[in-house]
Design an enzyme around this catalytic site. Structure first.
Site, PDB file in Angstrom:
ATOM      1  N   GLY A 103      -1.737 -12.350   8.626  1.00 35.92           N
ATOM      2  CA  GLY A 103      -2.403 -12.885   9.812  1.00 35.92           C
ATOM      3  C   GLY A 103      -3.186 -14.157   9.532  1.00 35.92           C
ATOM      4  N   ASP A 112      -6.762  -5.654  14.651  1.00 41.41           N
ATOM      5  CA  ASP A 112      -6.680  -4.209  14.431  1.00 41.41           C
ATOM      6  C   ASP A 112      -6.407  -3.977  12.952  1.00 41.41           C
ATOM      7  OD1 ASP A 112      -4.258  -1.658  15.416  1.00 41.41           O
ATOM      8  OD2 ASP A 112      -6.195  -1.559  14.378  1.00 41.41           O
ATOM      9  N   SER A 140      -7.150  -2.605   8.832  1.00 40.02           N
ATOM     10  CA  SER A 140      -7.628  -1.438   8.087  1.00 40.02           C
ATOM     11  C   SER A 140      -8.995  -1.851   7.525  1.00 40.02           C
ATOM     12  CB  SER A 140      -6.627  -1.075   6.994  1.00 40.02           C
ATOM     13  OG  SER A 140      -6.300  -2.220   6.243  1.00 40.02           O
ATOM     14  N   GLU A 148       1.836  -8.446  11.766  1.00 37.41           N
ATOM     15  CA  GLU A 148       1.552  -7.286  10.878  1.00 37.41           C
ATOM     16  C   GLU A 148       2.118  -7.615   9.498  1.00 37.41           C
ATOM     17  OE1 GLU A 148       0.128  -4.012  10.759  1.00 37.41           O
ATOM     18  OE2 GLU A 148       0.891  -4.244   8.710  1.00 37.41           O
ATOM     19  N   GLN A 178       0.843  -1.197   0.000  1.00 38.23           N
ATOM     20  CA  GLN A 178       0.000   0.000   0.000  1.00 38.23           C
ATOM     21  C   GLN A 178       0.882   1.253   0.000  1.00 38.23           C
ATOM     22  OE1 GLN A 178      -2.262  -0.832   3.608  1.00 38.23           O
ATOM     23  NE2 GLN A 178      -0.359  -1.464   4.603  1.00 38.23           N
TER      24      GLN A 178
HETATM   25  N1  LIG Z   1      -4.032   0.986  15.064  1.00 44.81           N
HETATM   26  C1  LIG Z   1      -4.865   1.822  14.234  1.00 44.81           C
HETATM   27  C2  LIG Z   1      -5.272   1.082  13.000  1.00 44.81           C
HETATM   28  C3  LIG Z   1      -6.422   1.771  12.349  1.00 44.81           C
HETATM   29  N2  LIG Z   1      -7.503   0.920  12.074  1.00 44.81           N
HETATM   30  C4  LIG Z   1      -8.392   1.313  11.015  1.00 44.81           C
HETATM   31  C5  LIG Z   1      -7.960   2.542  10.268  1.00 44.81           C
HETATM   32  C6  LIG Z   1      -8.901   2.823   9.101  1.00 44.81           C
HETATM   33  C7  LIG Z   1     -10.322   3.025   9.589  1.00 44.81           C
HETATM   34  N3  LIG Z   1     -11.207   3.324   8.499  1.00 44.81           N
HETATM   35  C8  LIG Z   1     -10.763   1.816  10.370  1.00 44.81           C
HETATM   36  C9  LIG Z   1      -9.805   1.507  11.507  1.00 44.81           C
END
Ligand SMILES: NCCCN[C@H]1CC[C@H](N)CC1
Length: 291
Positions: free
Chosen positions: A141, A159, A161, A109, A34
């Site tokens: 993961g 955690d 995205s 990660e 990304q």
């Molecule tokens: N440790 C922070 C990670 C962030 N998690 C995501 C970031 C993007 C957002 N739309 C949803 C949570």
């Protein structure tokens, strides 16, 4: 920066955008997975952006990191082994480390650039990596969980995205099944579960999948994060079959006096907001009626 949430032109939240004033761009790079950017904003401190989507800001990251961590860990009596999927910025493991009962923290990660950039530009977030209980695994993961022996963890925190891009698989049933296998009886998982204002359809799918896979309790909680789309973000809290978990009434509360005296007191989480996090507006309650 316009956080339009569009990855490969598939808008995660079309028709709206949230803007922050940029004082200075501090880093721009492209990892295997990304685009990664860090900028100094005018009012939210430094900001981490992945593919145009705000991941965290120095000013409001406490809300997300503290809630996604303490909602599950304060709901079970004695968390010892914890796995974090994603969270490469180090904020969640910083919060996990507050729990003295925890003996082992694994973090998986996929993107090493996120780890390196967070250590360089967000030292108060990446401080989590300094804890000796932490082991960092760089990789997917989904693959990591396939290798984990059954019943290894007391808690898993996902955690991620958003479900467009590298994190897509982390919202699907096979992944939840592998999480359930990796958890001990009565173990808990907390996943990032988007916004009731923007993603009710995604949330309904996640709830349905979790209901099929997690035979304990399944609850949706949420918090405010000003720089996330719609200003809020939700969490899916699930437990496996075994000792019942009442997510709404923490059995393992953080000692708030202790926290106040510590070098880094909690900025957001407390026991009242823990319970309140599970209160839903009627339009969401109808669709996510918790067990
Ligand atoms: N440790 C922070 C990670 C962030 N998690 C995501 C970031 C993007 C957002 N739309 C949803 C949570």
């Amino acid at each position: 920066v316009q956080a339009t949430g569009s990855r490969f032109n598939q808008p995660v939240w079309s028709g709206e955008a949230h803007s922050l004033k940029v004082e200075k761009i501090l880093f721009q790079g492209k990892s295997e997975y990304q685009n990664v950017m860090v900028f100094q904003s005018s009012t939210y401190g430094k900001v981490l952006v992945l593919d145009g989507v705000i991941q965290l800001t120095e000013r409001d990251e406490c809300a997300y990191q503290e809630m996604i961590t303490h909602l599950p860990l304060c709901s079970i009596p004695n968390p010892k082994k914890v796995l974090v999927i994603g969270g490469g910025d180090g904020g969640v493991i910083r919060e996990v480390a507050r729990h003295s009962s925890v003996e082992k923290i694994d973090i998986c990660e996929i993107d090493k650039m996120v780890v390196d950039v967070s250590k360089q530009y967000f030292p108060d977030v990446a401080v989590g990596y300094d804890d000796p209980r932490v082991t960092l695994h760089i990789g997917d993961g989904v693959a990591y969980l396939k290798e984990v022996p059954e019943g290894t963890y007391d808690a898993v925190i996902v955690d991620s995205s958003d479900p467009i891009g590298p994190a897509q698989e982390l919202f699907e049933k096979p992944f939840f099944a592998s999480v359930a296998k990796a958890l001990c009886p009565g173990g808990v998982v907390c996943t990032q579960a988007e916004s009731i204002w923007l993603h009710m359809d995604i949330i309904e799918d996640i709830v349905a999948n979790c209901r099929q896979i997690f035979k304990g309790s399944v609850n949706y909680a949420w918090t405010t994060v000003p720089t996330y789309p719609s200003g809020m973000i939700g969490f899916m809290l699930c437990s496996t079959e075994g000792p019942p978990v009442d997510f709404k009434h923490p059995v393992n509360p953080i000692d708030e006096n202790e926290s106040q005296k510590s070098v880094r007191p909690l900025k957001f989480y407390n026991s009242e907001i823990h319970t309140a996090a599970f209160c839903l507006p009627s339009f969401a309650k109808r669709k996510i009626s918790s067990k």
